[in-house]
Design an enzyme around this catalytic site. Structure first.
Site, PDB file in Angstrom:
ATOM      1  N   GLY A  11       0.819  -1.010   0.061  1.00  0.00           N
ATOM      2  CA  GLY A  11      -0.026   0.073  -0.070  1.00  0.00           C
ATOM      3  C   GLY A  11       0.701   1.252   0.034  1.00  0.00           C
ATOM      4  O   GLY A  11       1.993   1.147   0.195  1.00  0.00           O
ATOM      5  N   PHE A  12       0.149   2.631   0.089  1.00  0.00           N
ATOM      6  CA  PHE A  12       0.830   3.695   0.042  1.00  0.00           C
ATOM      7  C   PHE A  12       1.708   3.770   1.285  1.00  0.00           C
ATOM      8  O   PHE A  12       2.892   4.161   1.008  1.00  0.00           O
ATOM      9  CB  PHE A  12      -0.002   4.780  -0.019  1.00  0.00           C
ATOM     10  N   THR A  13       1.220   3.400   2.443  1.00  0.00           N
ATOM     11  CA  THR A  13       2.082   3.785   3.516  1.00  0.00           C
ATOM     12  C   THR A  13       3.037   2.683   3.673  1.00  0.00           C
ATOM     13  O   THR A  13       4.255   2.965   3.954  1.00  0.00           O
ATOM     14  CB  THR A  13       1.255   3.292   5.032  1.00  0.00           C
ATOM     15  N   SER A  34       2.953  -9.102   1.130  1.00  0.00           N
ATOM     16  CA  SER A  34       1.967  -8.738   0.454  1.00  0.00           C
ATOM     17  C   SER A  34       1.092 -10.036  -0.125  1.00  0.00           C
ATOM     18  O   SER A  34       1.767 -10.745  -0.976  1.00  0.00           O
ATOM     19  CB  SER A  34       2.209  -7.799  -1.008  1.00  0.00           C
ATOM     20  N   CYS A 151      -3.327  10.082  10.849  1.00  0.00           N
ATOM     21  CA  CYS A 151      -2.519  11.376  10.089  1.00  0.00           C
ATOM     22  C   CYS A 151      -3.526  12.483  10.454  1.00  0.00           C
ATOM     23  O   CYS A 151      -2.692  13.354  10.810  1.00  0.00           O
ATOM     24  CB  CYS A 151      -2.775  10.865   8.765  1.00  0.00           C
ATOM     25  N   ASN A 318       0.546  13.589   4.705  1.00  0.00           N
ATOM     26  CA  ASN A 318       0.041  12.558   5.362  1.00  0.00           C
ATOM     27  C   ASN A 318       0.641  11.343   5.355  1.00  0.00           C
ATOM     28  O   ASN A 318       0.468  10.269   6.178  1.00  0.00           O
ATOM     29  CB  ASN A 318      -1.485  12.263   4.751  1.00  0.00           C
TER      30      ASN A 318
END
EC number: 1.2.1.103
Length: 351
Positions: A11-13, A34, A151, A318
Site C-alpha cells: 500500500g501507500f504507507t 503482500s 494522520c 499524510n
C-alpha cells in the site's frame, strides 16, 4: 543493524516505509509482505523504488515476520490486533500503523471502530506507547510496542497541544481538516476515481470521525482535564497532504508573545516542527505545498481579539509525518538511533 519486516508493504504507507527504511543506515529490510503481490519485485508495485532494491514480496505470515528484529505493521484497522500478541510475545519490537493499539480505553473500540466487544488485549493496550515523539519521547525510549498515531489526529493534536498544555482550552475546539486522496489508501473506492475526485472539496464523516478519539485522548492528557473536540474532515483535490485549522474560543486572550512562548516551550527543540508565522515572504502561514515528501510539521497561529479566538494551523504530508515518517521517527527513538536518521528529506518544491 536492525533487521526489519514490513507487513502490508504494497500500500501507500508500506511504500513510504520502504522508501524511508531503504535509506536508513541502521536498517536492513529483510521482509516485505503482500498477499496480492507475493513473489513480485517490490519495485513493480512501487516504481519509485526501481534500482534501490531487489526485494520481492512474500506471503504475510508470522514466521516470515519473526525473521526480523522489528516489524512495522501497515495493515487495515482490525487486522494488526491479530498479529501483535504473538509478535510481542516472541520478543519482536512492533510499530503498528493501524488504530488497533492507539486508544487506551478498551471500550472505546466499540464506539469509535464498531468492534463487537471491547479490546481483547487490554494488557497489551496498556503497554503500547502512543507514538507521537514530541509528546511521548521518554516513553518511546526502549519501547517494544508502539501505536503510530493517525494522520489527521497527528496534525490536530500538534497544533492544539500548546493551548491544551498551557491552559487556554476552556470550550471545545473546532477543527477543520483537509486531506489528499492518498489518505484513502491504495485500494480506494468509487469516489476516489479521478472523475469523482478531481476538483473536489467534499466533507466526509462530518461528525463522529474516529480520529476524534485520539485527539481528545491526547489533549485531555496534556490539559489534565477532559477536552472534547468538534472535528470535520474534507477530501480535497490533492494527492498528498493534510491541512488542519483549529478554532479555540478562550476566556482570556493571550498575546502573540504568549503563544510564541507556549509553542517554543513545547516544540522548540524538535527536529521536525517549524513554527510558521511570518510578516514577509510568500508563505506567511503553514502550507501543505512546503512539507511534501518530508517528516516536517509546520504549525502556525493567529489571534482574533474581536471573537476572543485563537486560530491554529498545521500542515503535514499524510504519508510521511502522518504515517511512515512518524513511525520511523518513533523507531529511531526507541532503538537509540539519531531521531532524524532516514528522515532528512527537504520538502520538494515547486510541486
Amino acid at each position: 543493524m536492525k533487521r526489519v519486516c514490513i507487513v502490508g508493504a504494497s500500500g501507500f504507507t508500506g511504500g513510504e516505509l520502504l522508501r524511508i527504511l531503504l535509506q536508513h543506515s541502521g536498517v536492513e529490510v529483510v521482509c516485505a509482505t503482500s498477499r496480492k503481490f507475493k513473489g513480485e519485485y517490490v519495485y513493480r508495485v512501487h516504481p519509485n523504488l526501481r534500482g534501490f532494491t531487489q526485494l520481492k514480496f512474500v506471503e504475510p505470515t508470522i514466521d516470515a515476520a519473526l525473521k526480523a528484529d522489528v516489524v512495522f505493521l501497515a495493515l487495515p484497522h482490525g487486522e494488526s490486533v491479530k498479529w501483535v500478541p504473538q509478535l510481542y510475545e516472541s520478543g519482536v519490537a512492533v510499530f503498528d500503523l493501524s488504530a488497533d493499539f492507539r486508544l487506551k480505553d478498551p471500550n472505546a473500540y466499540v464506539e469509535w471502530y464498531k468492534w463487537p466487544q471491547p479490546h481483547p488485549y487490554p494488557d497489551l493496550l496498556a503497554k503500547a506507547v502512543y507514538g507521537q515523539p514530541e509528546l511521548h519521547r521518554e516513553e518511546l525510549v526502549g519501547a517494544r510496542l508502539v501505536a503510530v498515531p493517525g494522520c489527521m489526529a497527528t496534525a490536530s493534536i500538534l497544533m492544539l497541544a500548546p493551548l491544551a498544555k498551557f491552559g487556554l482550552i476552556s470550550a471545545p475546539p473546532v477543527v477543520d481538516a483537509k486531506i489528499g486522496s492518498s489518505g484513502a489508501g491504495a485500494e480506494g473506492s468509487v469516489v476516489d476515481l479521478h472523475s469523482f475526485r478531481t476538483y473536489v472539496v467534499r466533507p466526509y464523516e462530518p461528525v463522529h470521525h474516529r480520529h476524534i478519539a485520539e485527539i481528545e485522548q491526547e489533549l485531555s492528557r496534556l490539559a489534565g482535564k477532559e477536552v472534547k473536540v468538534a472535528f470535520t474532515p474534507h477530501a480535497v483535490d490533492i494527492v498528498r497532504g493534510i491541512f488542519t485549522t483549529g478554532h479555540v474560543f478562550v476566556e482570556k486572550m493571550p498575546t502573540e508573545a504568549d503563544l510564541w512562548k507556549y509553542y517554543r516551550a513545547l516544540f522548540g527543540d524538535s527536529k521536525f516542527i517549524r513554527i510558521v508565522k511570518d510578516r514577509l515572504g510568500i508563505s506567511r502561514y503553514p502550507n501543505v505545498k512546503y512539507v511534501l515528501g518530508s517528516n516536517l510539521v509546520d504549525l502556525g497561529f493567529e489571534l482574533d481579539a474581536r471573537m476572543k479566538r485563537v486560530v491554529t494551523f498545521a500542515a503535514i504530508d499524510n504519508l510521511v509525518r502522518g504515517a511512515a515518517g512518524q513511525a520511523v521517527q518513533a523507531f529511531n527513538i526507541a532503538m537509540g538511533f539519531p531521531e532524524d536518521e532516514g528522515l532528512r528529506h527537504i520538502p520538494v518544491a515547486p510541486i
